[in-house]
Design a protein around this motif. Structure first.
Motif, PDB file in Angstrom:
ATOM      1  N   ARG A   4      64.389 -29.398  77.710  1.00 40.71           N
ATOM      2  CA  ARG A   4      63.113 -29.579  78.069  1.00 40.71           C
ATOM      3  C   ARG A   4      62.147 -28.729  77.404  1.00 40.71           C
ATOM      4  O   ARG A   4      62.376 -27.538  76.763  1.00 40.71           O
ATOM      5  CB  ARG A   4      62.982 -29.369  79.623  1.00 40.71           C
ATOM      6  CG  ARG A   4      63.950 -30.270  80.240  1.00 40.71           C
ATOM      7  CD  ARG A   4      64.031 -30.171  81.789  1.00 40.71           C
ATOM      8  NE  ARG A   4      65.378 -30.499  82.254  1.00 40.71           N
ATOM      9  CZ  ARG A   4      65.096 -31.992  82.734  1.00 40.71           C
ATOM     10  NH1 ARG A   4      63.749 -32.702  82.674  1.00 40.71           N
ATOM     11  NH2 ARG A   4      65.816 -32.631  83.409  1.00 40.71           N
ATOM     12  N   GLY A   6      57.867 -27.090  77.531  1.00 43.75           N
ATOM     13  CA  GLY A   6      56.913 -26.952  78.488  1.00 43.75           C
ATOM     14  C   GLY A   6      56.062 -25.510  78.352  1.00 43.75           C
ATOM     15  O   GLY A   6      56.387 -25.019  77.247  1.00 43.75           O
ATOM     16  N   THR A  79      58.669 -31.030  80.393  1.00 42.93           N
ATOM     17  CA  THR A  79      58.643 -32.329  80.273  1.00 42.93           C
ATOM     18  C   THR A  79      60.096 -32.877  81.076  1.00 42.93           C
ATOM     19  O   THR A  79      60.978 -32.007  81.526  1.00 42.93           O
ATOM     20  CB  THR A  79      59.302 -32.623  78.609  1.00 42.93           C
ATOM     21  OG1 THR A  79      60.438 -31.958  78.333  1.00 42.93           O
ATOM     22  CG2 THR A  79      58.061 -32.291  77.865  1.00 42.93           C
ATOM     23  N   LYS A  80      60.061 -33.920  81.349  1.00 42.78           N
ATOM     24  CA  LYS A  80      61.516 -34.633  81.930  1.00 42.78           C
ATOM     25  C   LYS A  80      62.685 -34.247  81.354  1.00 42.78           C
ATOM     26  O   LYS A  80      63.696 -33.847  81.680  1.00 42.78           O
ATOM     27  CB  LYS A  80      61.334 -35.941  82.450  1.00 42.78           C
ATOM     28  CG  LYS A  80      60.233 -36.317  83.536  1.00 42.78           C
ATOM     29  CD  LYS A  80      60.225 -37.915  83.927  1.00 42.78           C
ATOM     30  CE  LYS A  80      59.262 -38.044  85.121  1.00 42.78           C
ATOM     31  NZ  LYS A  80      58.192 -38.086  85.121  1.00 42.78           N
TER      32      LYS A  80
END
Length: 84
Positions: A4, A6, A79-80
Protein backbone atom coordinates in the motif's frame (compact mmCIF):
# COMPACT_ATOMS: atom_id res chain seq x y z
CA UNK A 1 1.18 -9.56 1.07
CA UNK A 2 -0.12 -6.57 -0.90
CA UNK A 3 1.71 -3.28 -0.71
CA UNK A 4 0.00 0.00 0.00
CA UNK A 5 1.05 3.61 -0.39
CA UNK A 6 -0.07 6.55 1.66
CA UNK A 7 0.73 9.39 4.00
CA UNK A 8 1.61 9.36 7.69
CA UNK A 9 1.35 12.53 9.77
CA UNK A 10 3.38 12.84 12.96
CA UNK A 11 2.99 15.64 15.51
CA UNK A 12 5.68 15.83 18.19
CA UNK A 13 4.43 17.83 21.15
CA UNK A 14 7.45 17.16 23.35
CA UNK A 15 10.70 18.16 21.64
CA UNK A 16 12.64 15.75 23.86
CA UNK A 17 10.95 12.89 21.96
CA UNK A 18 12.27 14.00 18.55
CA UNK A 19 15.43 11.86 18.80
CA UNK A 20 13.41 8.71 19.52
CA UNK A 21 11.12 9.50 16.55
CA UNK A 22 14.13 9.91 14.26
CA UNK A 23 15.67 6.65 15.51
CA UNK A 24 12.41 4.82 14.80
CA UNK A 25 12.14 6.32 11.31
CA UNK A 26 15.73 5.32 10.58
CA UNK A 27 14.87 1.71 11.49
CA UNK A 28 12.07 1.63 8.87
CA UNK A 29 13.73 3.79 6.20
CA UNK A 30 13.06 1.07 3.61
CA UNK A 31 9.32 1.93 3.52
CA UNK A 32 9.72 5.73 3.53
CA UNK A 33 9.50 7.25 0.05
CA UNK A 34 9.58 10.90 1.14
CA UNK A 35 9.72 13.01 4.28
CA UNK A 36 9.06 16.64 5.16
CA UNK A 37 9.65 18.02 8.64
CA UNK A 38 8.65 21.40 10.00
CA UNK A 39 9.99 22.40 13.43
CA UNK A 40 7.91 25.03 15.26
CA UNK A 41 10.32 25.83 18.08
CA UNK A 42 8.41 28.90 19.22
CA UNK A 43 5.39 26.65 19.81
CA UNK A 44 7.43 23.73 21.14
CA UNK A 45 6.24 21.25 18.50
CA UNK A 46 7.43 19.61 15.29
CA UNK A 47 5.39 18.19 12.42
CA UNK A 48 6.59 15.44 10.09
CA UNK A 49 4.76 14.14 7.05
CA UNK A 50 5.84 10.91 5.41
CA UNK A 51 4.99 9.23 2.14
CA UNK A 52 5.23 5.49 2.76
CA UNK A 53 5.02 2.34 0.64
CA UNK A 54 4.89 -1.08 2.27
CA UNK A 55 2.67 -3.83 3.56
CA UNK A 56 -0.01 -3.03 6.12
CA UNK A 57 2.04 -4.95 8.69
CA UNK A 58 5.15 -2.83 8.03
CA UNK A 59 3.27 0.46 8.12
CA UNK A 60 1.22 -0.53 11.18
CA UNK A 61 4.37 -1.60 13.03
CA UNK A 62 5.96 1.78 12.32
CA UNK A 63 2.92 3.83 13.38
CA UNK A 64 2.50 1.64 16.46
CA UNK A 65 6.10 2.23 17.58
CA UNK A 66 5.78 5.96 16.95
CA UNK A 67 2.45 6.17 18.78
CA UNK A 68 4.01 4.69 21.93
CA UNK A 69 6.56 7.51 22.19
CA UNK A 70 5.66 10.09 24.81
CA UNK A 71 4.21 13.30 23.35
CA UNK A 72 3.82 11.90 19.81
CA UNK A 73 0.56 11.72 17.83
CA UNK A 74 0.37 9.69 14.60
CA UNK A 75 -2.30 9.35 11.89
CA UNK A 76 -2.18 7.58 8.54
CA UNK A 77 -4.18 7.30 5.33
CA UNK A 78 -3.41 4.46 2.92
CA UNK A 79 -4.60 3.12 -0.42
CA UNK A 80 -6.70 -0.03 -0.35
CA UNK A 81 -4.16 -1.88 -2.51
CA UNK A 82 -1.35 -0.51 -4.61
CA UNK A 83 -2.31 -0.41 -8.26
CA UNK A 84 -6.10 -0.65 -7.81
Amino acid sequence: MDKRIGVVGIVIEEFESANKVNETLHEVANIIVGRMGIPRKEQGIAIISLIVEGTTDEISAMTGKLGKIRGVNVKSALTKKLGE
